[in-house]
Design an enzyme around this catalytic site. Structure first.
Site, PDB file in Angstrom:
ATOM      1  N   ASN A  39       4.161  -0.167   7.295  1.00  0.00           N
ATOM      2  CA  ASN A  39       3.256  -1.261   6.964  1.00  0.00           C
ATOM      3  C   ASN A  39       1.896  -1.059   7.625  1.00  0.00           C
ATOM      4  O   ASN A  39       1.791  -0.532   8.741  1.00  0.00           O
ATOM      5  CB  ASN A  39       3.869  -2.638   7.260  1.00  0.00           C
ATOM      6  CG  ASN A  39       4.506  -2.782   8.622  1.00  0.00           C
ATOM      7  OD1 ASN A  39       4.860  -1.807   9.266  1.00  0.00           O
ATOM      8  ND2 ASN A  39       4.653  -4.007   9.062  1.00  0.00           N
ATOM      9  N   CYS A  50       2.971  -3.376   2.651  1.00  0.00           N
ATOM     10  CA  CYS A  50       4.315  -3.203   3.195  1.00  0.00           C
ATOM     11  C   CYS A  50       4.679  -1.716   3.286  1.00  0.00           C
ATOM     12  O   CYS A  50       4.114  -0.868   2.577  1.00  0.00           O
ATOM     13  CB  CYS A  50       5.334  -3.902   2.306  1.00  0.00           C
ATOM     14  SG  CYS A  50       5.327  -5.703   2.437  1.00  0.00           S
ATOM     15  N   GLU A  52       7.333  -0.307   2.174  1.00  0.00           N
ATOM     16  CA  GLU A  52       7.878   0.198   0.900  1.00  0.00           C
ATOM     17  C   GLU A  52       6.746   0.611  -0.033  1.00  0.00           C
ATOM     18  O   GLU A  52       6.844   1.627  -0.742  1.00  0.00           O
ATOM     19  CB  GLU A  52       8.732  -0.884   0.233  1.00  0.00           C
ATOM     20  CG  GLU A  52       9.982  -1.274   1.007  1.00  0.00           C
ATOM     21  CD  GLU A  52       9.731  -2.402   2.017  1.00  0.00           C
ATOM     22  OE1 GLU A  52       8.603  -2.558   2.500  1.00  0.00           O
ATOM     23  OE2 GLU A  52      10.714  -3.120   2.315  1.00  0.00           O
ATOM     24  N   CYS A  83      10.596  -7.424   0.756  1.00  0.00           N
ATOM     25  CA  CYS A  83      10.071  -8.701   0.258  1.00  0.00           C
ATOM     26  C   CYS A  83      10.152  -8.721  -1.273  1.00  0.00           C
ATOM     27  O   CYS A  83      10.401  -7.692  -1.919  1.00  0.00           O
ATOM     28  CB  CYS A  83       8.629  -8.904   0.727  1.00  0.00           C
ATOM     29  SG  CYS A  83       7.406  -7.922  -0.163  1.00  0.00           S
TER      30      CYS A  83
HETATM   31  N1  THU Z   1       6.954  -6.008   5.800  1.00  0.00           N
HETATM   32  C1  THU Z   1       7.213  -4.774   5.270  1.00  0.00           C
HETATM   33  O1  THU Z   1       6.481  -3.819   5.528  1.00  0.00           O
HETATM   34  N2  THU Z   1       8.285  -4.649   4.462  1.00  0.00           N
HETATM   35  C2  THU Z   1       9.170  -5.644   4.187  1.00  0.00           C
HETATM   36  O2  THU Z   1      10.084  -5.429   3.430  1.00  0.00           O
HETATM   37  C3  THU Z   1       9.017  -6.960   4.806  1.00  0.00           C
HETATM   38  C4  THU Z   1       7.737  -7.189   5.513  1.00  0.00           C
HETATM   39  C5  THU Z   1       5.802  -6.138   6.701  1.00  0.00           C
HETATM   40  C6  THU Z   1       4.606  -6.859   6.136  1.00  0.00           C
HETATM   41  C7  THU Z   1       3.919  -7.296   7.400  1.00  0.00           C
HETATM   42  O3  THU Z   1       3.100  -6.250   7.882  1.00  0.00           O
HETATM   43  C8  THU Z   1       5.044  -7.532   8.385  1.00  0.00           C
HETATM   44  O4  THU Z   1       6.171  -6.853   7.852  1.00  0.00           O
HETATM   45  C9  THU Z   1       5.386  -8.999   8.611  1.00  0.00           C
HETATM   46  O5  THU Z   1       5.602  -9.641   7.410  1.00  0.00           O
END
Ligand code: THU
Length: 130
Positions: A39, A50, A52, A83
């Protein structure tokens, strides 16, 4: 490299000054190549991306378009699920039976298929009346 190690190692590079929540993702493409993403947050919060999404971008840049396995890891009390938006992004390149393993840094894992994570996914079929 195992998907677990790929996700764990890229997670270290996550840029998370706002949430302090590092996430690592690794994707195995049909070709066998493993792509990693973490992320990347932004002071304008909605502009953050994110893990992913980063792994998918790396896969497309690397010339692959078919996902056969996904691994996501975070330092969380329970395995961290993608998410909603990332489920749709993954579904663009991953079939219904593709396994998505969610893990914690202390070794808990939970594996679900894409169909379980995103039932009733919006697909190209929904745009065709033919
Ligand atoms: N986040 C991800 O990178 N992947 C996920 O599947 C869930 C959330 C990140 C986004 C943000 O930088 C942090 O986690 C908090 O939401």
């Amino acid at each position: 490299m195992s998907l677990l190690n790929a996700a764990l190692s890229v997670r270290e590079n996550a840029y998370v000054p706002y949430s302090r929540f590092k996430v690592g993702a690794a994707i195995r493409a049909r070709s066998g190549t493993v792509y990693q993403g973490c992320n990347v947050e932004n002071v304008a919060y909605p502009q953050g991306t994110c893990a992913e999404a980063g792994a998918i971008a790396a896969m497309i840049a690397g010339g692959d378009t078919e996902i056969i396995e996904v691994f996501v890891v975070a330092d969380a009390p329970a395995p961290c699920p993608p998410c909603g938006g990332c489920r749709q992004k993954l579904a663009e390149f991953a079939g219904a039976d593709v396994p998505v393993t969610m893990a914690t840094t202390d070794g808990q894992t939970l594996t679900m298929t894409m169909a379980q994570l995103l039932p009733g996914a919006f697909s190209p079929d929904h745009m065709s009346r033919a």
